[in-house]
Design a protein around this motif. Structure first.
Motif, PDB file in Angstrom:
ATOM      1  N   PRO A   1       0.838  -1.203   0.000  1.00  0.00           N
ATOM      2  CA  PRO A   1       0.000   0.000   0.000  1.00  0.00           C
ATOM      3  C   PRO A   1       0.872   1.252   0.000  1.00  0.00           C
ATOM      4  O   PRO A   1       2.037   1.210   0.407  1.00  0.00           O
ATOM      5  CB  PRO A   1      -0.791  -0.125   1.310  1.00  0.00           C
ATOM      6  CG  PRO A   1       0.002  -1.056   2.165  1.00  0.00           C
ATOM      7  CD  PRO A   1       0.783  -1.951   1.256  1.00  0.00           C
ATOM      8  N   GLY A   2       0.314   2.337  -0.453  1.00  0.00           N
ATOM      9  CA  GLY A   2       1.071   3.586  -0.480  1.00  0.00           C
ATOM     10  C   GLY A   2       0.120   4.752  -0.626  1.00  0.00           C
ATOM     11  O   GLY A   2      -1.098   4.612  -0.454  1.00  0.00           O
ATOM     12  N   VAL A   3       0.686   5.915  -0.923  1.00  0.00           N
ATOM     13  CA  VAL A   3      -0.139   7.119  -1.125  1.00  0.00           C
ATOM     14  C   VAL A   3       0.347   7.861  -2.359  1.00  0.00           C
ATOM     15  O   VAL A   3       1.488   7.715  -2.777  1.00  0.00           O
ATOM     16  CB  VAL A   3      -0.083   8.068   0.103  1.00  0.00           C
ATOM     17  CG1 VAL A   3      -0.723   7.432   1.333  1.00  0.00           C
ATOM     18  CG2 VAL A   3       1.350   8.495   0.398  1.00  0.00           C
TER      19      VAL A   3
ATOM     20  N   PHE B   1       5.054   6.372   0.842  1.00  0.00           N
ATOM     21  CA  PHE B   1       4.559   5.199   1.572  1.00  0.00           C
ATOM     22  C   PHE B   1       3.260   5.484   2.302  1.00  0.00           C
ATOM     23  O   PHE B   1       2.248   4.852   2.106  1.00  0.00           O
ATOM     24  CB  PHE B   1       5.585   4.758   2.617  1.00  0.00           C
ATOM     25  CG  PHE B   1       6.754   4.057   2.033  1.00  0.00           C
ATOM     26  CD1 PHE B   1       6.588   2.858   1.369  1.00  0.00           C
ATOM     27  CD2 PHE B   1       8.015   4.594   2.157  1.00  0.00           C
ATOM     28  CE1 PHE B   1       7.666   2.207   0.837  1.00  0.00           C
ATOM     29  CE2 PHE B   1       9.100   3.940   1.631  1.00  0.00           C
ATOM     30  CZ  PHE B   1       8.931   2.747   0.965  1.00  0.00           C
ATOM     31  N   GLU B   2       3.333   6.470   3.223  1.00  0.00           N
ATOM     32  CA  GLU B   2       2.195   6.614   4.134  1.00  0.00           C
ATOM     33  C   GLU B   2       1.965   8.053   4.599  1.00  0.00           C
ATOM     34  O   GLU B   2       1.085   8.301   5.400  1.00  0.00           O
ATOM     35  CB  GLU B   2       2.418   5.724   5.359  1.00  0.00           C
ATOM     36  CG  GLU B   2       3.764   5.991   6.014  1.00  0.00           C
ATOM     37  CD  GLU B   2       4.095   4.991   7.114  1.00  0.00           C
ATOM     38  OE1 GLU B   2       3.299   4.064   7.319  1.00  0.00           O
ATOM     39  OE2 GLU B   2       5.140   5.173   7.761  1.00  0.00           O
ATOM     40  N   GLU B   3       2.779   9.003   4.123  1.00  0.00           N
ATOM     41  CA  GLU B   3       2.630  10.370   4.597  1.00  0.00           C
ATOM     42  C   GLU B   3       1.213  10.880   4.318  1.00  0.00           C
ATOM     43  O   GLU B   3       0.666  10.644   3.244  1.00  0.00           O
ATOM     44  CB  GLU B   3       3.662  11.290   3.923  1.00  0.00           C
ATOM     45  CG  GLU B   3       5.101  11.036   4.344  1.00  0.00           C
ATOM     46  CD  GLU B   3       5.726   9.809   3.670  1.00  0.00           C
ATOM     47  OE1 GLU B   3       5.012   9.102   2.923  1.00  0.00           O
ATOM     48  OE2 GLU B   3       6.906   9.536   3.914  1.00  0.00           O
ATOM     49  N   ARG B   4       0.660  11.594   5.298  1.00  0.00           N
ATOM     50  CA  ARG B   4      -0.728  12.040   5.156  1.00  0.00           C
ATOM     51  C   ARG B   4      -0.844  13.150   4.111  1.00  0.00           C
ATOM     52  O   ARG B   4      -1.820  13.239   3.381  1.00  0.00           O
ATOM     53  CB  ARG B   4      -1.250  12.531   6.517  1.00  0.00           C
ATOM     54  CG  ARG B   4      -2.766  12.427   6.679  1.00  0.00           C
ATOM     55  CD  ARG B   4      -3.175  12.784   8.108  1.00  0.00           C
ATOM     56  NE  ARG B   4      -2.684  14.107   8.518  1.00  0.00           N
ATOM     57  CZ  ARG B   4      -3.245  15.263   8.142  1.00  0.00           C
ATOM     58  NH1 ARG B   4      -4.310  15.259   7.380  1.00  0.00           N
ATOM     59  NH2 ARG B   4      -2.734  16.414   8.544  1.00  0.00           N
TER      60      ARG B   4
ATOM     61  N   PRO C   1      -4.749   7.455  -0.456  1.00  0.00           N
ATOM     62  CA  PRO C   1      -4.193   6.110  -0.288  1.00  0.00           C
ATOM     63  C   PRO C   1      -4.443   5.268  -1.543  1.00  0.00           C
ATOM     64  O   PRO C   1      -5.490   5.401  -2.183  1.00  0.00           O
ATOM     65  CB  PRO C   1      -4.977   5.520   0.890  1.00  0.00           C
ATOM     66  CG  PRO C   1      -5.820   6.625   1.416  1.00  0.00           C
ATOM     67  CD  PRO C   1      -5.918   7.693   0.394  1.00  0.00           C
TER      68      PRO C   1
END
Ligand SMILES: [Zn+2]
Length: 373
Positions: free
Chosen positions: A303-305, A315-318, A329
């Motif tokens: 998963p990533g963004v 990866f996951e930064e909002r 996402p």
């Protein structure tokens, strides 16, 4: 439509919710009964349940109906791309079994399709002897005859005379006719490639005919020649030709991948700044549009963004590190990387899980990028 134009079109397609569904289709009738259940499981895992938006539920029904109508023509697998909102309905046969997967996104999920197309490219099989040539086009949709050539043969000498001279003349004439037959076959192959969007040529026939035909292939066709196989053109069935030619293409693919990975290893040794491995390094390189070749394992996902404003992947930064926009996402950041690399003119190779990859994922770069930048 050729395989490539389909992918190009899918890559350009955007919608607020596009469903991509991949399903393996067993040829065994008893296993076929499990297909709708497997589809339901995948739909549910993708978040398409009774609480989902009405448009999404309607699209899921479209997929259910399509799958229910496939039973008479079951092949190894099918991919469906559906979004009623943008009028998208695309059904693609897959020549290999792929893992079941349903993904909802803003565009079609193309990685499994690209991987199967890379492993099973559309090709032209030429079965030839000194007088007959049959051209078959092999694709995920099946096998069809594109052309059949019959050239005039040489009649046996029926006059009395000095035997050696007659034999010499007849042989010369026969050789001329065979050469002409091969040249006509080459022209037919060129036409077939153009008309059917084939990338590769496979030649089958007796050892002698194959060797003879290879000598007349012009350079641009030799570059597309995946290899050859020995067969008896008079008795071989289309199914046997396909089986033999598929094996040739499989070998060609393995060899191509081996060369590619060797090349990356060689680069890593001599020009280390132009090879990165690991997801972090590859993401940075993709974000810099620096990737010339990206190698990923077919079945790996993460998963990533993604930032919809500047396309930055993470990866996951909002929020986006560049513009501060809220990131969206995505279920598989590898898919985003693959599409971004293709979009920037690079190439992507998806390899089997057991392929000896020098790091994973690994990318060869056009220019060095700061590590982790
Ligand atoms: Zn941004």
């Amino acid at each position: 439509m050729t395989d490539r134009t389909l992918v190009d079109r899918l890559l350009r397609t955007r919608g607020s919710a596009v469903i991509s569904a991949y399903l393996g289709l067993p040829n065994d009738p008893t296993e076929q009964r499990g297909v709708p259940i497997r589809l339901e499981e995948q739909l549910y895992q993708a978040g398409i349940d009774p609480r989902a938006a009405p448009a999404l539920r309607r699209d899921a029904d479209t997929i259910r109906d399509a799958v229910a109508g496939l039973y008479d023509t079951l092949r190894n697998g099918v991919a469906l791309f559906v979004s009623g909102e943008i009028g998208l309905f695309e059904q693609v046969w897959l020549p290999r079994i792929v893992p079941d997967r349903v993904i909802v996104g803003q565009r079609p999920y193309v990685r499994p399709l690209l991987a199967t197309q890379q492993r099973c490219p559309r090709y032209c099989a030429v079965v030839t002897d000194h007088q007959h040539s049959t051209l078959l086009i092999a694709s995920a949709d099946g096998l069809w005859e594109s052309d059949h050539l019959v050239s005039p043969g040489v009649r046996k000498p029926n006059f009395a005379g000095w035997y050696g001279l007659a034999e010499y003349t007849v042989r010369n004439r026969a050789e001329g006719l065979v050469r002409r037959h091969h040249r006509h076959t080459v022209e037919a192959v060129e036409n077939a490639l153009r008309r059917n969007g084939c990338e590769l040529v496979v030649v089958g026939g007796s050892r002698h005919s194959v060797a003879e035909f290879r000598t007349v292939l012009p350079r641009h066709l030799r570059e597309r020649l995946a290899g050859s196989f020995t067969t008896n053109p008079r008795v071989a069935t289309p199914a046997e030709v396909r089986r033999d030619a598929d094996e040739v293409v499989d070998r060609w693919n393995r060899e191509r991948q081996r060369r590619l990975l060797d090349d990356i290893r060689a680069h890593a040794g001599t020009d280390a700044a132009r090879v990165v491995s690991g997801l972090t390094g590859c993401l940075s390189a993709v974000n810099e549009r620096a990737v010339d070749l990206l190698v990923v394992r077919t079945h790996d996902t993460a998963p990533g963004v993604v930032c919809d404003n500047c396309d930055l992947l993470a990866f996951e930064e909002r929020t986006c590190a560049i513009c501060g926009t809220e990131n969206r996402p995505v279920p598989d950041v590898y898919e985003e990387m693959v599409v971004a690399v293709l979009d920037s003119g690079g190439t992507v190779e998806q390899v089997d899980s057991d392929a000896p990859v020098p790091g994973h994922p690994v990318a060869r770069l056009r220019f060095p990028v700061p590590a982790g930048g």
